[in-house]
Design a protein around this motif. Structure first.
Motif, PDB file in Angstrom:
ATOM      1  N   THR A 157      20.177  69.619  87.952  1.00 29.46           N
ATOM      2  CA  THR A 157      20.564  70.416  86.788  1.00 29.46           C
ATOM      3  C   THR A 157      20.045  71.839  86.843  1.00 29.46           C
ATOM      4  OG1 THR A 157      18.639  69.468  85.704  1.00 29.46           O
ATOM      5  CG2 THR A 157      20.791  68.501  85.154  1.00 29.46           C
ATOM      6  N   SER A 158      19.218  72.163  87.822  1.00 32.36           N
ATOM      7  CA  SER A 158      18.551  73.465  87.804  1.00 32.36           C
ATOM      8  C   SER A 158      18.225  73.898  89.229  1.00 32.36           C
ATOM      9  CB  SER A 158      17.262  73.302  86.974  1.00 32.36           C
ATOM     10  OG  SER A 158      16.391  74.378  87.180  1.00 32.36           O
ATOM     11  N   ARG A 189      16.588  64.122  84.407  1.00 29.51           N
ATOM     12  CA  ARG A 189      16.252  63.394  83.171  1.00 29.51           C
ATOM     13  C   ARG A 189      17.098  63.859  81.994  1.00 29.51           C
ATOM     14  NH1 ARG A 189      10.114  65.009  83.445  1.00 29.51           N
ATOM     15  NH2 ARG A 189      11.311  66.854  84.061  1.00 29.51           N
ATOM     16  N   TYR A 195       0.037  69.816  96.619  1.00 30.48           N
ATOM     17  CA  TYR A 195       1.424  70.254  96.824  1.00 30.48           C
ATOM     18  C   TYR A 195       1.708  70.448  98.323  1.00 30.48           C
ATOM     19  CZ  TYR A 195       5.875  72.676  96.166  1.00 30.48           C
ATOM     20  OH  TYR A 195       7.206  73.032  96.217  1.00 30.48           O
ATOM     21  N   THR A 204      13.982  80.039  90.630  1.00 36.59           N
ATOM     22  CA  THR A 204      14.476  78.829  89.940  1.00 36.59           C
ATOM     23  C   THR A 204      13.603  78.678  88.688  1.00 36.59           C
ATOM     24  OG1 THR A 204      12.899  77.292  90.937  1.00 36.59           O
ATOM     25  CG2 THR A 204      14.913  77.711  92.199  1.00 36.59           C
TER      26      THR A 204
HETATM   27  N1  LIG Z   1      11.267  77.327  93.483  1.00 37.92           N
HETATM   28  C1  LIG Z   1      10.503  77.471  94.551  1.00 37.92           C
HETATM   29  O1  LIG Z   1       9.902  78.552  94.774  1.00 37.92           O
HETATM   30  C2  LIG Z   1      10.379  76.347  95.535  1.00 37.92           C
HETATM   31  C3  LIG Z   1       9.865  76.637  96.817  1.00 37.92           C
HETATM   32  C4  LIG Z   1       9.749  75.628  97.754  1.00 37.92           C
HETATM   33  C5  LIG Z   1      10.143  74.345  97.433  1.00 37.92           C
HETATM   34  N2  LIG Z   1      10.622  74.059  96.183  1.00 37.92           N
HETATM   35  C6  LIG Z   1      11.009  72.681  95.905  1.00 37.92           C
HETATM   36  O2  LIG Z   1      12.364  72.678  95.504  1.00 37.92           O
HETATM   37  C7  LIG Z   1      12.642  71.495  94.740  1.00 37.92           C
HETATM   38  C8  LIG Z   1      13.480  71.861  93.521  1.00 37.92           C
HETATM   39  O3  LIG Z   1      12.732  72.721  92.698  1.00 37.92           O
HETATM   40  P1  LIG Z   1      13.372  73.962  91.915  1.00 37.92           P
HETATM   41  O4  LIG Z   1      12.618  75.157  92.348  1.00 37.92           O
HETATM   42  O5  LIG Z   1      14.841  73.962  92.012  1.00 37.92           O
HETATM   43  O6  LIG Z   1      12.855  73.599  90.434  1.00 37.92           O
HETATM   44  P2  LIG Z   1      13.582  73.503  88.997  1.00 37.92           P
HETATM   45  O7  LIG Z   1      14.518  74.651  88.806  1.00 37.92           O
HETATM   46  O8  LIG Z   1      12.454  73.328  88.029  1.00 37.92           O
HETATM   47  O9  LIG Z   1      14.452  72.142  89.088  1.00 37.92           O
HETATM   48  C9  LIG Z   1      13.833  70.884  89.127  1.00 37.92           C
HETATM   49  C10 LIG Z   1      14.891  69.789  88.969  1.00 37.92           C
HETATM   50  O10 LIG Z   1      14.242  68.514  89.132  1.00 37.92           O
HETATM   51  C11 LIG Z   1      14.508  67.689  87.996  1.00 37.92           C
HETATM   52  N3  LIG Z   1      13.342  66.847  87.744  1.00 37.92           N
HETATM   53  C12 LIG Z   1      12.057  67.245  87.496  1.00 37.92           C
HETATM   54  N4  LIG Z   1      11.285  66.188  87.231  1.00 37.92           N
HETATM   55  C13 LIG Z   1      12.080  65.091  87.324  1.00 37.92           C
HETATM   56  C14 LIG Z   1      11.875  63.694  87.136  1.00 37.92           C
HETATM   57  N5  LIG Z   1      10.672  63.200  86.767  1.00 37.92           N
HETATM   58  N6  LIG Z   1      12.909  62.840  87.302  1.00 37.92           N
HETATM   59  C15 LIG Z   1      14.137  63.301  87.644  1.00 37.92           C
HETATM   60  N7  LIG Z   1      14.401  64.620  87.830  1.00 37.92           N
HETATM   61  C16 LIG Z   1      13.385  65.496  87.667  1.00 37.92           C
HETATM   62  C17 LIG Z   1      14.781  68.678  86.855  1.00 37.92           C
HETATM   63  O11 LIG Z   1      15.590  68.118  85.820  1.00 37.92           O
HETATM   64  P3  LIG Z   1      14.976  67.365  84.491  1.00 37.92           P
HETATM   65  O12 LIG Z   1      13.800  68.181  84.044  1.00 37.92           O
HETATM   66  O13 LIG Z   1      16.096  67.278  83.518  1.00 37.92           O
HETATM   67  O14 LIG Z   1      14.563  66.005  84.961  1.00 37.92           O
HETATM   68  C18 LIG Z   1      15.561  69.778  87.594  1.00 37.92           C
HETATM   69  O15 LIG Z   1      16.912  69.384  87.723  1.00 37.92           O
HETATM   70  C19 LIG Z   1      11.276  70.864  94.430  1.00 37.92           C
HETATM   71  O16 LIG Z   1      11.072  69.747  95.275  1.00 37.92           O
HETATM   72  C20 LIG Z   1      10.274  71.980  94.770  1.00 37.92           C
HETATM   73  O17 LIG Z   1       9.022  71.459  95.171  1.00 37.92           O
HETATM   74  C21 LIG Z   1      10.753  75.038  95.234  1.00 37.92           C
END
Ligand SMILES: NC(=O)c1ccc[n+]([C@@H]2O[C@H](COP(=O)([O-])OP(=O)(O)OC[C@H]3O[C@@H](n4cnc5c(N)ncnc54)[C@H](OP(=O)(O)O)[C@@H]3O)[C@@H](O)[C@H]2O)c1
Length: 253
Positions: free
Chosen positions: A14-15, A37, A150, A185
């Motif tokens: 969703t994000s 969720r 992490y 994000t």
């Molecule tokens: N952004 C960065 O700088 C970055 C860098 C390196 C790696 N990452 C990795 O990229 C991945 C995605 O992160 P993002 O940056 O796109 O973050 P984000 O925008 O916060 O998106 C997180 C997504 O995960 C879902 N989520 C969170 N907790 C959950 C749960 N307990 N059960 C089911 N769904 C859950 C959220 O939806 P709901 O809250 O509705 O559940 C949302 O859709 C992560 O694994 C993160 O560690 C991010």
């Protein structure tokens, strides 16, 4: 492949990166199964994608830190196999390790390690039987420098993906760890991190990260590090003295 003939399942759709994986997989003609969720947000994404791509989009609301939530998604994968699995859902923790409630650390470990492990285990038999499939596991460049729990969970994702890609790649199933740096994000805002001191050149957009991730998965790579600048940074970190790694690690939690 005819549009909608094959299905991709994306967690955290969703994000941020997960939303972008859903977008680019729809552009490639995949039917989608989207997990998160927040059901309202899931419905909004579903309607948006159906209206623009006219493809089947199924949504499943599940908390992946709960045993029931992950079992629900595993059942979906076993009942109707998918061609692509994207293990992306995740969150970070702000408090230092010693001050973080251990239950929250366990949820963090679950979502980044236990969930991708269980979902990979659920999809692999059908993918191997068909002799094709792509598993994309979102890790982080944090895997390459010690950075608390992490960095540790993301290192597990990289190691497991590299091993699985070697083992299953010759049978038609690729497994790719995607290791982005800072990406715009909701991740850091949700975590409450202040990142004003991160220079603008270190920020990536989800569009580029996902485009390079899917390209590398298509090429059968075990690790994908999006952008030339981060590939150079990771290469430099491999030859940097341990004292520099320790300094970098001290900036994190
Ligand atoms: N952004 C960065 O700088 C970055 C860098 C390196 C790696 N990452 C990795 O990229 C991945 C995605 O992160 P993002 O940056 O796109 O973050 P984000 O925008 O916060 O998106 C997180 C997504 O995960 C879902 N989520 C969170 N907790 C959950 C749960 N307990 N059960 C089911 N769904 C859950 C959220 O939806 P709901 O809250 O509705 O559940 C949302 O859709 C992560 O694994 C993160 O560690 C991010």
């Amino acid at each position: 492949m005819a549009r909608g003939d094959e299905t991709a399942l994306v967690t955290g759709a969703t994000s941020g990166l997960g939303r972008e994986f859903a977008e680019q997989l729809a552009q490639r003609g995949f039917a989608l199964v989207l997990i998160a969720r927040d059901e309202i947000r899931l419905r909004q994404v579903q309607q948006d994608l159906i209206s623009r791509y006219a493809l089947p989009v199924e949504i499943l609301s599940a908390d992946l830190t709960s045993a029931d939530g992950v079992a629900f998604v595993e059942r979906r994968l076993r009942d109707r196999p998918v061609r692509v699995l994207v293990n992306n859902a995740g969150f970070g923790l702000k408090e230092p390790f010693e001050a973080q409630p251990i239950e929250r650390e366990e949820q963090h470990l679950d979502i980044h390690v236990r969930v991708p492990m269980r979902l990979m285990h659920a999809v692999l038999p059908a993918m191997l039987e068909q002799g094709r499939g792509n598993i994309v596991n979102v890790a982080s460049v944090a895997a390459f420098t010690p950075r608390g729990t992490y960095g540790a969970v993301k290192l597990w994702v990289v190691s497991m993906s590299q091993w699985a890609n070697n083992r299953y790649g010759q049978r038609g199933v690729t497994v790719t760890a995607v290791c982005p740096g800072f990406v715009h994000t909701d991740f850091h805002q949700r975590l409450g991190a202040e990142l004003d001191d991160v220079p603008s050149w270190m920020w990536l957009e989800p569009e580029q990260v996902v485009r390079e991730a899917l390209r590398d998965a298509g090429r059968g790579r075990g690790v994908s590090i999006p952008s030339v600048r981060y590939r150079l940074l990771v290469a430099a970190s491999r030859i940097a003295p341990p004292s520099l790694s320790q300094k970098l690690a001290a900036r994190g939690r």
